[in-house]
Design a protein around this motif. Structure first.
Motif, short mmCIF file in Angstrom:
data_model
loop_
_atom_site.label_atom_id
_atom_site.label_comp_id
_atom_site.label_asym_id
_atom_site.label_seq_id
_atom_site.Cartn_x
_atom_site.Cartn_y
_atom_site.Cartn_z
N ARG A 138 -67.75 99.11 106.85
CA ARG A 138 -67.71 99.37 105.65
C ARG A 138 -67.10 98.62 104.24
NH1 ARG A 138 -62.82 102.40 105.24
NH2 ARG A 138 -64.23 103.74 106.07
N TRP A 139 -66.60 97.35 104.17
CA TRP A 139 -65.96 96.29 104.27
C TRP A 139 -67.60 95.37 103.93
CZ3 TRP A 139 -66.00 91.48 105.92
CH2 TRP A 139 -65.74 90.60 105.08
N SER A 140 -68.17 95.23 105.42
CA SER A 140 -69.42 94.15 105.45
C SER A 140 -70.41 95.35 104.30
CB SER A 140 -69.80 94.32 107.30
OG SER A 140 -68.47 93.58 107.83
N ALA A 141 -70.24 96.30 104.08
CA ALA A 141 -71.58 96.85 103.45
C ALA A 141 -71.12 97.10 101.78
CB ALA A 141 -72.14 98.83 103.89
N LEU A 144 -58.40 104.24 121.61
CA LEU A 144 -59.91 104.09 120.88
C LEU A 144 -60.13 104.46 119.59
CD1 LEU A 144 -62.89 104.48 122.07
CD2 LEU A 144 -62.15 107.20 123.01
N ARG A 145 -59.22 105.97 119.84
CA ARG A 145 -59.57 106.80 118.01
C ARG A 145 -59.15 105.26 116.73
NH1 ARG A 145 -55.55 109.31 114.81
NH2 ARG A 145 -57.17 111.10 112.75
N ARG A 146 -58.03 104.48 117.65
CA ARG A 146 -57.44 102.97 116.53
C ARG A 146 -59.09 102.30 116.38
NH1 ARG A 146 -52.54 103.95 118.46
NH2 ARG A 146 -52.98 102.44 120.03
N ASP A 147 -59.47 101.99 117.47
CA ASP A 147 -60.88 100.51 118.02
C ASP A 147 -61.38 101.52 116.73
OD1 ASP A 147 -58.81 99.16 118.74
OD2 ASP A 147 -59.98 99.49 121.33
N LEU A 148 -61.98 103.07 117.02
CA LEU A 148 -63.56 103.28 116.61
C LEU A 148 -63.04 103.42 114.94
CD1 LEU A 148 -63.94 105.76 118.66
CD2 LEU A 148 -65.68 104.09 118.20
N GLN A 149 -61.58 103.00 114.72
CA GLN A 149 -61.64 104.16 113.04
C GLN A 149 -61.96 102.36 112.49
OE1 GLN A 149 -57.66 105.97 113.52
NE2 GLN A 149 -58.86 107.60 112.21
N LEU A 206 -75.65 99.27 107.98
CA LEU A 206 -74.31 99.70 108.18
C LEU A 206 -73.31 100.84 107.50
CD1 LEU A 206 -73.36 95.78 107.13
CD2 LEU A 206 -73.59 96.99 109.75
N GLN A 207 -73.63 101.44 106.37
CA GLN A 207 -73.25 102.42 106.55
C GLN A 207 -73.07 103.64 106.81
OE1 GLN A 207 -74.51 102.53 102.77
NE2 GLN A 207 -72.88 101.52 101.73
N GLY A 208 -74.42 104.10 107.71
CA GLY A 208 -74.94 104.52 108.80
C GLY A 208 -73.81 104.69 109.92
N ASP A 209 -74.06 103.34 110.67
CA ASP A 209 -72.77 102.42 111.48
C ASP A 209 -71.40 103.84 111.48
OD1 ASP A 209 -75.44 102.03 113.14
OD2 ASP A 209 -75.08 99.91 112.39
#
Length: 79
Positions: free
Chosen positions: A22-25, A10-15, A54-57
């Motif tokens: 971040r890359w998309s933003a 779960l942690r890896r998925d969230l990260q 995106l940055q907020g998400d």
């Protein structure tokens, strides 16, 4: 206290998703700058607004990953 396998995943998925956001933003900001240079202010503003979302998400997901690490959020293993 160690995280179990599903909590680690779960942690890896969230990260991972936070990193993708971040890359998309960053890429979207680059596109917004191109719109602006071309004189397309409407699309530039729209792209910048999407970038802010995106940055907020990304920040929210990074916080969730921190909560998982602190064991404030856990995932039950599938049956």
């Amino acid at each position: 206290m160690w995280l179990n396998e599903s909590e680690q995943q779960l942690r890896r998925d969230l990260q991972g998703v936070a990193s993708d956001l971040r890359w998309s933003a960053v890429e979207l900001l680059r596109i917004a700058e191109q719109f602006q240079q071309a004189g397309n202010e409407v699309d530039a503003k729209a792209a910048k607004r999407l970038c802010e979302v995106l940055q907020g998400d990304e920040e929210r997901l990074a916080q969730y990953a921190g909560e998982v690490k602190a064991r404030a959020i856990t995932r039950n293993q599938a049956h």
